[in-house]
Design an enzyme around this catalytic site. Structure first.
Site, PDB file in Angstrom:
ATOM      1  N   ARG A 145      41.710  45.951  31.594  1.00  0.00           N
ATOM      2  CA  ARG A 145      40.463  45.640  30.909  1.00  0.00           C
ATOM      3  C   ARG A 145      40.711  44.946  29.569  1.00  0.00           C
ATOM      4  NH1 ARG A 145      39.608  50.088  33.778  1.00  0.00           N
ATOM      5  NH2 ARG A 145      37.642  50.440  34.839  1.00  0.00           N
ATOM      6  N   ARG A 172      37.300  41.650  35.785  1.00  0.00           N
ATOM      7  CA  ARG A 172      38.734  41.870  35.958  1.00  0.00           C
ATOM      8  C   ARG A 172      39.134  41.505  37.384  1.00  0.00           C
ATOM      9  NH1 ARG A 172      42.061  47.120  35.898  1.00  0.00           N
ATOM     10  NH2 ARG A 172      40.175  48.132  36.648  1.00  0.00           N
ATOM     11  N   HIS A 228      35.886  53.216  28.623  1.00  0.00           N
ATOM     12  CA  HIS A 228      35.786  52.905  30.061  1.00  0.00           C
ATOM     13  C   HIS A 228      37.075  52.176  30.453  1.00  0.00           C
ATOM     14  CE1 HIS A 228      34.290  51.710  33.934  1.00  0.00           C
ATOM     15  NE2 HIS A 228      34.417  50.433  33.632  1.00  0.00           N
ATOM     16  N   ALA A 256      23.363  35.923  38.394  1.00  0.00           N
ATOM     17  CA  ALA A 256      23.804  35.363  39.683  1.00  0.00           C
ATOM     18  C   ALA A 256      25.053  36.082  40.193  1.00  0.00           C
ATOM     19  CB  ALA A 256      24.096  33.873  39.529  1.00  0.00           C
ATOM     20  N   ASP A 288      31.614  56.009  35.897  1.00  0.00           N
ATOM     21  CA  ASP A 288      32.706  56.999  35.833  1.00  0.00           C
ATOM     22  C   ASP A 288      32.140  58.415  36.013  1.00  0.00           C
ATOM     23  OD1 ASP A 288      34.410  54.824  35.093  1.00  0.00           O
ATOM     24  OD2 ASP A 288      33.516  54.950  33.102  1.00  0.00           O
ATOM     25  N   GLY A 299      24.126  37.475  33.516  1.00  0.00           N
ATOM     26  CA  GLY A 299      25.010  37.463  34.690  1.00  0.00           C
ATOM     27  C   GLY A 299      24.219  37.701  35.959  1.00  0.00           C
TER      28      GLY A 299
HETATM   29  P1  NAD Z   1      30.578  38.357  38.541  1.00  0.00           P
HETATM   30  O1  NAD Z   1      31.685  37.450  38.191  1.00  0.00           O
HETATM   31  O2  NAD Z   1      30.180  38.495  39.965  1.00  0.00           O
HETATM   32  O3  NAD Z   1      29.279  37.921  37.736  1.00  0.00           O
HETATM   33  C1  NAD Z   1      29.332  37.660  36.382  1.00  0.00           C
HETATM   34  C2  NAD Z   1      28.204  36.710  36.093  1.00  0.00           C
HETATM   35  O4  NAD Z   1      28.142  36.555  34.691  1.00  0.00           O
HETATM   36  C3  NAD Z   1      28.436  35.308  36.703  1.00  0.00           C
HETATM   37  O5  NAD Z   1      27.282  34.926  37.437  1.00  0.00           O
HETATM   38  C4  NAD Z   1      28.631  34.435  35.474  1.00  0.00           C
HETATM   39  O6  NAD Z   1      28.111  33.115  35.665  1.00  0.00           O
HETATM   40  C5  NAD Z   1      27.841  35.208  34.434  1.00  0.00           C
HETATM   41  N1  NAD Z   1      28.197  34.904  33.057  1.00  0.00           N
HETATM   42  C6  NAD Z   1      29.424  34.602  32.546  1.00  0.00           C
HETATM   43  N2  NAD Z   1      29.308  34.339  31.236  1.00  0.00           N
HETATM   44  C7  NAD Z   1      28.023  34.499  30.909  1.00  0.00           C
HETATM   45  C8  NAD Z   1      27.282  34.363  29.714  1.00  0.00           C
HETATM   46  N3  NAD Z   1      27.863  33.969  28.575  1.00  0.00           N
HETATM   47  N4  NAD Z   1      25.961  34.605  29.731  1.00  0.00           N
HETATM   48  C9  NAD Z   1      25.345  34.967  30.868  1.00  0.00           C
HETATM   49  N5  NAD Z   1      25.980  35.102  32.044  1.00  0.00           N
HETATM   50  C10 NAD Z   1      27.298  34.868  32.058  1.00  0.00           C
HETATM   51  O7  NAD Z   1      30.899  39.791  37.899  1.00  0.00           O
HETATM   52  P2  NAD Z   1      30.276  41.200  38.263  1.00  0.00           P
HETATM   53  O8  NAD Z   1      31.082  41.788  39.361  1.00  0.00           O
HETATM   54  O9  NAD Z   1      28.800  41.107  38.397  1.00  0.00           O
HETATM   55  O10 NAD Z   1      30.692  42.031  36.958  1.00  0.00           O
HETATM   56  C11 NAD Z   1      30.141  41.720  35.710  1.00  0.00           C
HETATM   57  C12 NAD Z   1      30.852  42.503  34.612  1.00  0.00           C
HETATM   58  O11 NAD Z   1      30.643  43.895  34.792  1.00  0.00           O
HETATM   59  C13 NAD Z   1      32.365  42.313  34.587  1.00  0.00           C
HETATM   60  O12 NAD Z   1      32.782  42.246  33.237  1.00  0.00           O
HETATM   61  C14 NAD Z   1      32.895  43.588  35.219  1.00  0.00           C
HETATM   62  O13 NAD Z   1      34.210  43.872  34.814  1.00  0.00           O
HETATM   63  C15 NAD Z   1      31.909  44.572  34.652  1.00  0.00           C
HETATM   64  N6  NAD Z   1      31.811  45.868  35.321  1.00  0.00           N
HETATM   65  C16 NAD Z   1      31.641  46.956  34.524  1.00  0.00           C
HETATM   66  C17 NAD Z   1      31.514  48.219  35.086  1.00  0.00           C
HETATM   67  C18 NAD Z   1      31.343  49.427  34.214  1.00  0.00           C
HETATM   68  O14 NAD Z   1      31.415  50.557  34.750  1.00  0.00           O
HETATM   69  N7  NAD Z   1      31.103  49.319  32.919  1.00  0.00           N
HETATM   70  C19 NAD Z   1      31.556  48.360  36.477  1.00  0.00           C
HETATM   71  C20 NAD Z   1      31.725  47.223  37.266  1.00  0.00           C
HETATM   72  C21 NAD Z   1      31.856  45.973  36.669  1.00  0.00           C
HETATM   73  C1  LMR Z   2      34.980  49.610  37.435  1.00  0.00           C
HETATM   74  O1  LMR Z   2      35.223  50.642  36.801  1.00  0.00           O
HETATM   75  O2  LMR Z   2      34.882  49.587  38.666  1.00  0.00           O
HETATM   76  C2  LMR Z   2      34.743  48.342  36.681  1.00  0.00           C
HETATM   77  O3  LMR Z   2      34.843  48.547  35.311  1.00  0.00           O
HETATM   78  C3  LMR Z   2      35.557  47.232  37.166  1.00  0.00           C
HETATM   79  C4  LMR Z   2      36.963  47.303  36.651  1.00  0.00           C
HETATM   80  O4  LMR Z   2      37.433  46.297  36.135  1.00  0.00           O
HETATM   81  O5  LMR Z   2      37.573  48.346  36.779  1.00  0.00           O
END
Ligand code: NAD
Ligand code: LMR
Length: 330
Positions: free
Chosen positions: A104, A98, A191, A18, A165, A16
């Site tokens: 989630r 999301r 989470h 990009a 968190d 991911g």
């Molecule tokens: P985003 O949409 O900006 O970027 C996601 C990237 O993943 C895109 O560039 C997309 O092309 C790429 N992608 C999709 N499928 C893919 C695959 N099979 N292989 C490789 N790349 C792939 O999203 P983001 O804001 O960067 O968030 C990414 C993830 O992190 C989301 O699932 C979001 O919910 C999660 N997130 C988790 C937490 C946490 O605390 N655990 C916090 C924030 C976001």
């Molecule tokens: C967050 O906690 O900010 C991320 O997991 C994004 C989300 O979907 O809540």
């Protein structure tokens, strides 16, 4: 470009690459040495899907323009097998995020296939020592899926991110108490809004330079407010930005892996989503957030924290949610 005082390069995968989290600090922090130290060159493998390759190429151009001395090599690939070949650390960020109005759990089926495929690939091309952090949501269950399909790698090599968190909790405790430094809060469970922030073991430094137990300065009302804020913070950010958190998520991912790789501070624990050994009532094998200490590249769960009956019940509810998610995808 490299002096002889540099260590051997690490091969680091960011999926991911990009996306928002990668762009808003994960990649630049890695190449700045914030995660593995200023003496460790990095070979980056950026895993993306075909429609995002062009944007990723733009990101790579910008990374070159930053002239990071630690950037040894960088490759974009859409093939998981190629990305994971000989990988030391994998940040699995790539997933569908999301959006407004989604929970989630709505992401479960949508993102499952990604983590099955990447797990299979890690199984074939990862190393005994490869360490994986899953950031893409639902992070706990994605980590479970990935580790199940990468069965040749030890379970302890897989983790998911609850550090955001954890950091949110630290920040809220500081806000409610006026403290300058807070440590030893922790997160249990999923989470998701069922997560269980625990602040009672925390200590803090007051503006006057005194070290006190956070519990002495927090009322039950402020503790409830902290729990609610942390549980809802992800949704709150989405409501304000129209996009999920990225800057704070990038910082948290680096904090998570930095502590895992180089160890937690003496007397300090942090939160990581790891494979449960049954501690604190979470069924063995599920990926749950726990308080952990890290040493020599290994995490271990902090046992024996005193929890209230209400906290134990809340952890049970979160564990049930994790179990339900696992049953849905495996
Ligand atoms: P985003 O949409 O900006 O970027 C996601 C990237 O993943 C895109 O560039 C997309 O092309 C790429 N992608 C999709 N499928 C893919 C695959 N099979 N292989 C490789 N790349 C792939 O999203 P983001 O804001 O960067 O968030 C990414 C993830 O992190 C989301 O699932 C979001 O919910 C999660 N997130 C988790 C937490 C946490 O605390 N655990 C916090 C924030 C976001
Ligand atoms: C967050 O906690 O900010 C991320 O997991 C994004 C989300 O979907 O809540």
């Amino acid at each position: 470009m490299f002096s002889s005082s540099f260590k051997e390069p690490l091969r680091v995968v960011v999926s991911g690459a990009a996306g928002q989290i990668s762009y808003s600090g994960l990649l630049s922090k890695l190449l700045n040495g914030d995660c593995f130290g200023r003496d460790t060159p990095i070979e980056l493998r950026l895993l993306e899907i075909p429609p995002a390759v062009r944007a990723c190429e733009g990101v790579v151009k910008e990374l070159h323009d930053c002239a990071f001395p630690l950037l040894k090599d960088i490759k974009i690939t859409t093939e998981a097998d190629e990305a994971f070949d000989g990988v030391d650390y994998a940040f699995l960020v790539g997933a569908f995020p999301r959006k407004k109005g989604m929970e989630r759990s709505d992401l479960l089926q949508r993102n499952k296939d990604i983590f099955v495929k990447q797990g299979k690939s890690l199984n074939r091309f990862g190393k005994e020592t490869t360490k994986v952090v899953v950031v893409g949501n639902p992070a706990n269950t994605n980590a479970l899926i990935c580790s199940e399909y990468a069965h040749s790698l030890p379970k302890k090599n897989f983790s998911c991110m609850s550090r955001l968190d954890h950091n949110r909790t630290i920040s809220q405790v500081a806000k409610h108490t006026g403290a300058t430094h807070v440590k030893n809060c922790c997160i249990f469970g999923n989470h998701s809004p069922t997560m269980v922030p625990v602040v009672e073991p925390a200590t803090l430094e007051t503006k006057e330079g005194l070290t006190v137990a956070a519990d002495c300065l927090l009322t039950s009302v402020s503790k409830e407010m902290i729990t609610d804020t942390v549980r809802q913070r992800g949704s709150e950010i989405i409501a304000f930005r129209g996009l999920s958190s990225a800057l704070s998520a990038a910082k948290a991912a680096v904090d998570h892996v930095k502590d895992w790789a180089s160890g937690t501070q003496p007397g300090e624990f942090v939160s990581m989503g790891v494979c449960s050994d049954g501690s604190y009532g979470v069924p063995e094998g599920l990926f749950s957030s726990y308080p952990v200490v890290c040493k020599g590249g290994e995490w271990s769960i902090v046992h024996g924290l005193g929890l209230s009956e209400a906290q134990k019940e809340a952890i049970e509810i979160s564990a049930k949610e994790l179990l339900k998610e696992a049953e849905m995808v495996l």
